[in-house]
Design a protein around this motif. Sequence first.
Motif, PDB file in Angstrom:
ATOM      1  N   MET A 215      33.974  -3.312   7.196  1.00  0.00           N
ATOM      2  CA  MET A 215      33.057  -2.819   6.177  1.00  0.00           C
ATOM      3  C   MET A 215      31.791  -2.251   6.806  1.00  0.00           C
ATOM      4  O   MET A 215      31.249  -1.238   6.317  1.00  0.00           O
ATOM      5  N   GLU A 216      31.321  -2.849   7.874  1.00  0.00           N
ATOM      6  CA  GLU A 216      30.159  -2.308   8.577  1.00  0.00           C
ATOM      7  C   GLU A 216      30.437  -0.881   9.046  1.00  0.00           C
ATOM      8  O   GLU A 216      29.580   0.002   8.956  1.00  0.00           O
ATOM      9  N   GLY A 217      31.661  -0.651   9.527  1.00  0.00           N
ATOM     10  CA  GLY A 217      32.052   0.694   9.929  1.00  0.00           C
ATOM     11  C   GLY A 217      32.097   1.658   8.760  1.00  0.00           C
ATOM     12  O   GLY A 217      31.634   2.806   8.865  1.00  0.00           O
ATOM     13  N   ALA A 242      28.753  -7.810   4.531  1.00  0.00           N
ATOM     14  CA  ALA A 242      28.307  -6.628   5.283  1.00  0.00           C
ATOM     15  C   ALA A 242      27.410  -5.748   4.418  1.00  0.00           C
ATOM     16  O   ALA A 242      26.374  -5.247   4.875  1.00  0.00           O
ATOM     17  N   ALA A 243      27.814  -5.548   3.170  1.00  0.00           N
ATOM     18  CA  ALA A 243      27.031  -4.703   2.262  1.00  0.00           C
ATOM     19  C   ALA A 243      25.677  -5.333   1.944  1.00  0.00           C
ATOM     20  O   ALA A 243      24.655  -4.633   1.844  1.00  0.00           O
ATOM     21  N   LYS A 244      25.652  -6.657   1.791  1.00  0.00           N
ATOM     22  CA  LYS A 244      24.391  -7.340   1.529  1.00  0.00           C
ATOM     23  C   LYS A 244      23.434  -7.178   2.707  1.00  0.00           C
ATOM     24  O   LYS A 244      22.219  -6.976   2.521  1.00  0.00           O
ATOM     25  N   ALA A 245      23.977  -7.269   3.928  1.00  0.00           N
ATOM     26  CA  ALA A 245      23.145  -7.137   5.122  1.00  0.00           C
ATOM     27  C   ALA A 245      22.504  -5.757   5.214  1.00  0.00           C
ATOM     28  O   ALA A 245      21.404  -5.605   5.768  1.00  0.00           O
ATOM     29  N   GLU A 246      23.175  -4.745   4.643  1.00  0.00           N
ATOM     30  CA  GLU A 246      22.652  -3.377   4.668  1.00  0.00           C
ATOM     31  C   GLU A 246      21.880  -3.027   3.396  1.00  0.00           C
ATOM     32  O   GLU A 246      21.442  -1.887   3.230  1.00  0.00           O
ATOM     33  N   GLY A 247      21.762  -3.974   2.483  1.00  0.00           N
ATOM     34  CA  GLY A 247      21.039  -3.723   1.246  1.00  0.00           C
ATOM     35  C   GLY A 247      21.763  -2.795   0.291  1.00  0.00           C
ATOM     36  O   GLY A 247      21.130  -2.162  -0.566  1.00  0.00           O
ATOM     37  N   ARG A 248      23.104  -2.739   0.397  1.00  0.00           N
ATOM     38  CA  ARG A 248      23.869  -1.807  -0.442  1.00  0.00           C
ATOM     39  C   ARG A 248      24.835  -2.504  -1.401  1.00  0.00           C
ATOM     40  O   ARG A 248      25.611  -1.843  -2.091  1.00  0.00           O
ATOM     41  N   ALA A 249      24.799  -3.823  -1.445  1.00  0.00           N
ATOM     42  CA  ALA A 249      25.774  -4.547  -2.260  1.00  0.00           C
ATOM     43  C   ALA A 249      25.641  -4.239  -3.747  1.00  0.00           C
ATOM     44  O   ALA A 249      26.637  -4.191  -4.474  1.00  0.00           O
ATOM     45  N   ASP A 250      24.422  -4.029  -4.216  1.00  0.00           N
ATOM     46  CA  ASP A 250      24.197  -3.804  -5.653  1.00  0.00           C
ATOM     47  C   ASP A 250      24.823  -2.510  -6.162  1.00  0.00           C
ATOM     48  O   ASP A 250      25.061  -2.371  -7.367  1.00  0.00           O
TER      49      ASP A 250
END
Length: 324
Positions: A215-217, A242-250
């Motif tokens: 997912m990071e990729g 992974a998405a939460k770590a990048e601030g994109r989960a929402d």
Amino acid sequence: MKTLINSVGTVRKFGKASLIAGAISFGLAAMAQAETIKVGITQNNVGVDSYQTTYEQAFEKAAAEAENVQAVVLDAGGDVARQISQMRNLVQQKVDVIIIWPTDGQAVVPAIKNAVDAGIPVVVTNSNVAEAGQSLIAAFSGPNNIRQGAYAAEMMCDQLGGEGQIVQITGQPGYTTAIERQKGFEDRLAEVCPDVTILDTQPGDWNRAKAQRVMEGFLTRFDDIDGVYAADDNMGVGALNAAKAEGRADEIIFIGATNFAVGYEAMARGEYHGSVYQSPVEDARNALRTAVAVAQGKEVEKLSYFDTPKITQENMDEFEKPVF
């Protein structure tokens, strides 16, 4: 007293008093006959996730509670060669029936043929074998993985409102469950949501840490990702992390399968949007019931599926939190 032999050859005894209630609930007491049925099982990889660990525990418990069952419980540790060797070992032990959770649906077909040629029926559990082995097996017991994939596609379509761009994280390559869930998802998505595009598909091997790296990729390569379909919740939560770590989960819809406790918890927090409820306990019990019936010469369904309904934030209160 009942006897169960585990993967290292340890003989374990179970007292009668502790077994009565479960035997009735499982419907296994009715199977009792004068002659003990020796059931051998070779599993895929008990250590890979909590689903398989819970399955093994439930299988051992159900076998202990059956009045006429002696179980030889083996684990291949994800190694095809080891599983083939275990199949030979079970044939040499002259078990009455073999249950196999295939490490590779194609590679184990010759081993299944050897068992059948030796007069031992084979029941496949959880993940089916390749087409070449279908005529050899007595039955398949487990979830309908194509239907699960289709359910996931329907939930994804509903959550996206019919359009968007998504990525897909599949299970272990060559593993029938992974193949079937991917097929069910892609085929049904094309039917119900032709305006949803799959940007890329990568394997997560049923592993949360690997799925997180995958997912990071995806997040690095794609600026716009509207949804993620993961072939089980273990991988789905890895993608969520992974998405939460990048601030994109929402901005992303997360849909999985085989509802794990971590998926259930993420759903309760409003971070995870859908899955398919699948019980490893029912999976194990159904496999044992089917195998004992086969050994007794009874007629069984060739495809013995158990129910795996959709679970979302809206209906999750109808389901107990998974124990795995």
